[in-house]
Write a protein that holds these residues in place. Structure first.
Motif, short mmCIF file in Angstrom:
data_model
loop_
_atom_site.label_atom_id
_atom_site.label_comp_id
_atom_site.label_asym_id
_atom_site.label_seq_id
_atom_site.Cartn_x
_atom_site.Cartn_y
_atom_site.Cartn_z
N ILE A 279 -24.66 -38.32 -23.07
CA ILE A 279 -26.00 -38.05 -22.51
C ILE A 279 -25.96 -37.23 -21.11
CG2 ILE A 279 -28.10 -39.30 -21.97
CD1 ILE A 279 -27.55 -39.89 -24.73
N PRO A 280 -26.84 -36.22 -20.95
CA PRO A 280 -26.62 -35.66 -19.61
C PRO A 280 -27.13 -36.59 -18.59
CG PRO A 280 -27.57 -34.14 -21.33
CD PRO A 280 -27.64 -35.43 -21.94
N ASP A 281 -26.70 -36.48 -17.37
CA ASP A 281 -27.38 -37.35 -16.27
C ASP A 281 -28.94 -37.11 -16.08
OD1 ASP A 281 -24.73 -38.47 -15.89
OD2 ASP A 281 -24.67 -37.34 -14.17
N ALA A 282 -29.24 -35.95 -16.14
CA ALA A 282 -30.74 -35.70 -15.99
C ALA A 282 -31.57 -36.38 -16.99
CB ALA A 282 -30.88 -34.23 -15.76
N ALA A 283 -30.79 -36.35 -17.98
CA ALA A 283 -31.67 -37.01 -19.37
C ALA A 283 -31.61 -38.59 -19.01
CB ALA A 283 -30.95 -36.62 -20.77
N SER A 284 -30.67 -39.22 -18.44
CA SER A 284 -30.76 -40.46 -18.29
C SER A 284 -31.72 -40.90 -17.36
CB SER A 284 -29.24 -41.10 -17.67
OG SER A 284 -28.37 -40.63 -18.66
N ILE A 285 -31.91 -40.00 -16.13
CA ILE A 285 -32.85 -40.49 -14.99
C ILE A 285 -34.30 -39.97 -15.35
CG2 ILE A 285 -33.34 -39.86 -12.74
CD1 ILE A 285 -30.54 -39.03 -12.41
N ALA A 286 -34.33 -39.03 -16.23
CA ALA A 286 -35.84 -38.62 -17.00
C ALA A 286 -36.21 -39.80 -17.72
CB ALA A 286 -35.67 -37.40 -17.74
N ALA A 287 -35.27 -40.57 -18.56
CA ALA A 287 -35.63 -41.58 -19.58
C ALA A 287 -36.03 -42.94 -18.67
CB ALA A 287 -34.51 -41.84 -20.22
N MET A 288 -35.14 -42.98 -17.62
CA MET A 288 -35.45 -44.06 -16.46
C MET A 288 -37.03 -44.13 -16.04
SD MET A 288 -34.01 -44.29 -12.81
CE MET A 288 -34.91 -44.71 -11.49
N ARG A 289 -37.29 -42.66 -15.69
CA ARG A 289 -38.77 -42.43 -15.39
C ARG A 289 -39.63 -42.76 -16.41
NH1 ARG A 289 -38.31 -38.38 -10.29
NH2 ARG A 289 -36.97 -39.50 -8.91
N TYR A 290 -39.77 -42.12 -17.35
CA TYR A 290 -40.66 -42.03 -18.49
C TYR A 290 -40.79 -43.53 -19.03
CZ TYR A 290 -42.81 -40.43 -22.74
OH TYR A 290 -43.51 -40.11 -23.59
N LEU A 291 -39.67 -44.42 -18.92
CA LEU A 291 -39.92 -45.73 -19.44
C LEU A 291 -40.95 -46.24 -18.40
CD1 LEU A 291 -39.16 -48.16 -21.26
CD2 LEU A 291 -37.39 -48.55 -19.45
N GLN A 292 -41.05 -46.12 -16.95
CA GLN A 292 -41.91 -46.72 -16.27
C GLN A 292 -43.25 -46.21 -16.44
OE1 GLN A 292 -40.79 -46.60 -12.08
NE2 GLN A 292 -42.95 -47.28 -11.50
N ASP A 293 -43.42 -44.98 -16.66
CA ASP A 293 -44.49 -44.12 -17.01
C ASP A 293 -45.58 -44.75 -18.10
OD1 ASP A 293 -44.19 -42.76 -14.58
OD2 ASP A 293 -43.62 -41.08 -15.67
N THR A 303 -30.06 -47.62 -17.95
CA THR A 303 -30.95 -48.42 -18.71
C THR A 303 -31.65 -47.00 -19.40
OG1 THR A 303 -31.57 -50.06 -17.69
CG2 THR A 303 -33.38 -49.43 -19.12
N GLY A 304 -31.92 -45.88 -18.48
CA GLY A 304 -32.50 -44.63 -18.94
C GLY A 304 -31.48 -43.92 -19.90
N THR A 305 -30.07 -44.10 -19.73
CA THR A 305 -28.93 -43.57 -20.63
C THR A 305 -29.38 -44.19 -22.09
OG1 THR A 305 -27.73 -43.53 -18.64
CG2 THR A 305 -26.60 -43.39 -20.95
N ASN A 306 -29.21 -45.42 -22.07
CA ASN A 306 -29.51 -46.31 -23.44
C ASN A 306 -30.87 -46.02 -24.11
OD1 ASN A 306 -27.26 -48.03 -22.74
ND2 ASN A 306 -28.45 -49.63 -21.83
N LEU A 307 -31.96 -45.90 -23.31
CA LEU A 307 -33.06 -45.49 -23.95
C LEU A 307 -33.15 -44.02 -24.59
CD1 LEU A 307 -36.15 -46.27 -24.16
CD2 LEU A 307 -36.80 -44.93 -22.16
N TYR A 308 -32.63 -43.14 -23.78
CA TYR A 308 -32.39 -41.88 -24.37
C TYR A 308 -31.89 -41.67 -25.62
CZ TYR A 308 -32.75 -36.80 -24.10
OH TYR A 308 -32.93 -35.19 -24.16
N GLY A 309 -30.63 -42.65 -25.90
CA GLY A 309 -29.79 -42.37 -26.99
C GLY A 309 -30.51 -43.24 -28.03
#
Length: 372
Positions: A279-293, A303-309
């Motif tokens: 998982i790219p780092d940018a994808a992990s952070i994007a998923a972390m923010r997307y989860l909150q939104d 958690t973002g890494t987990n969610l993206y996968g």
């Protein structure tokens, strides 16, 4: 009459232990740790609402509700019990650890509970929020410029103080009772018991020590469950390289704190992992923010890494017409990363562009199609 033993006779030898164990202290230490666990309710299993019409359910095991706010609370408890019961920690022992932050926060908590000095050795790039949490729990932070030096530095401090190096990266997979005893795997499967798809098709986790994937991977085999284990690994981590039987030369560890390592840790057991996803780092952070939104859940980068996968696997299952459930972990809260993952200025300084991955997440969430 000669009292000397005859040739060939066996001599009884009675030797006391070189370091007498203060059993009263051990008993009290175990009581305090057990009482802390008994006071703490189990962590929540949160059903994440995916769009209507999906026959795939997604769950977050919210480990941020532990007393020290992260998944590592379980590990720290196990490591202390393991070392105490092995006679390696006693009254006044200086305890050291090599940690990227959350493990040290939890270990500092248990050290203070037992009245022991605690030193956390970590990379200088560790978030200031985590450093403050360790110090709040009474620990001392020893920062090093080279992340690969944390192991030897923690060990040398323990040697210099006649202390004990907990060494989470070696002991994580053996300090936790993987057969059950209220470990994270047993907790997940008990909480899933009344869900639509009670036996998860996949459990998705990251690897820091490797202890969590080892515990879950062993547990599903021990219980003869059909669940598979996927490990999501961030950029520059050695775990995925090793799983693919590639050289780990060039691995530097990860910007996603708590997971990803510059070397393959002894507690990582690839033989109980069914799949790994980079998982790219940018994808992990994007998923972390997307989860909150999308849900209001304020989680950290791992958690973002987990969610993206997990979303990728959910889309694959949906495309294949495969019903089922996926469980992943909420490792710690967003508040620990105010100065990093939650800061647009920090992202710019790291050259991280979230936009492409936010697009992948939006399309996956709304249409069930994976385009990453």
């Amino acid at each position: 009459m000669d009292d000397a033993p005859r040739t060939g006779a066996r001599t009884v030898v009675d030797v006391s232990a070189p370091r007498p164990v203060d059993r009263a202290w051990v008993d009290e230490a175990v009581r305090r740790i057990t009482a802390d666990a008994n006071r703490s309710a189990d962590t929540h299993l949160v059903h994440v609402e995916l769009p209507d019409g999906w026959d795939v359910d997604l769950y977050l095991k919210d480990e941020s509700t532990h007393p020290t706010g992260s998944l590592k609370h379980r590990l720290a408890r196990s490591l202390f019990l393991y070392a105490i019961c092995n006679g390696e920690i006693g009254p006044g022992t200086t305890v050291t650890e090599a940690s990227s932050g959350s493990t040290a926060v939890s270990e500092a908590y248990f050290a203070r509970m037992l009245g022991l000095p605690f030193v956390a050795v970590m990379a200088r790039t560790t978030s200031l929020e985590k450093v403050a949490l360790i110090e709040r729990e009474g620990g001392t932070c020893h920062l090093v410029d080279d992340p690969s030096a944390v192991y030897d530095t923690a060990r040398s401090i323990a040697n210099a103080t006649s202390g004990h190096y907990l060494d989470q990266f070696t002991h994580a997979e053996r300090a936790t009772d993987w057969r059950g005893n209220n470990n994270i795997a047993e907790s997940i499967f008990e909480q899933m018991g009344h869900e639509r798809h009670p036996v998860p098709t996949w459990v998705v986790v990251g690897a820091g020590t490797g202890g969590t994937s080892a515990t879950i991977g062993r547990f599903v085999r021990y219980r003869a469950l059909s669940t598979k284990v996927a490990v999501v690994d961030p950029e520059n981590s050695a775990f995925l390289m090793a799983f693919q039987e590639r050289s780990t030369e060039g691995a530097r560890g990860s910007r996603i704190e708590g997971i990803g390592r510059p070397r393959v840790e002894p507690s990582f057991l690839p033989t109980v992992v069914d799949r790994m996803i980079g998982i790219p780092d940018a994808a992990s952070i994007a998923a972390m923010r997307y989860l909150q939104d999308r849900t209001g859940i304020r989680a950290g980068g791992s958690t973002g890494t987990n969610l993206y996968g997990s979303l990728r696997i959910a889309c694959e299952m949906r495309a294949a017409g495969q019903p089922g459930s996926i469980v992943t972990l909420m490792c710690d809260p967003r508040e620990r990363y105010v100065g990093t993952y939650a800061d647009d200025g920090w992202l710019a300084s790291q050259g991280l562009d979230l936009a492409p991955y936010l697009g992948v997440l939006e399309r996956a969430w709304t249409t069930g199609e994976w385009t990453g």
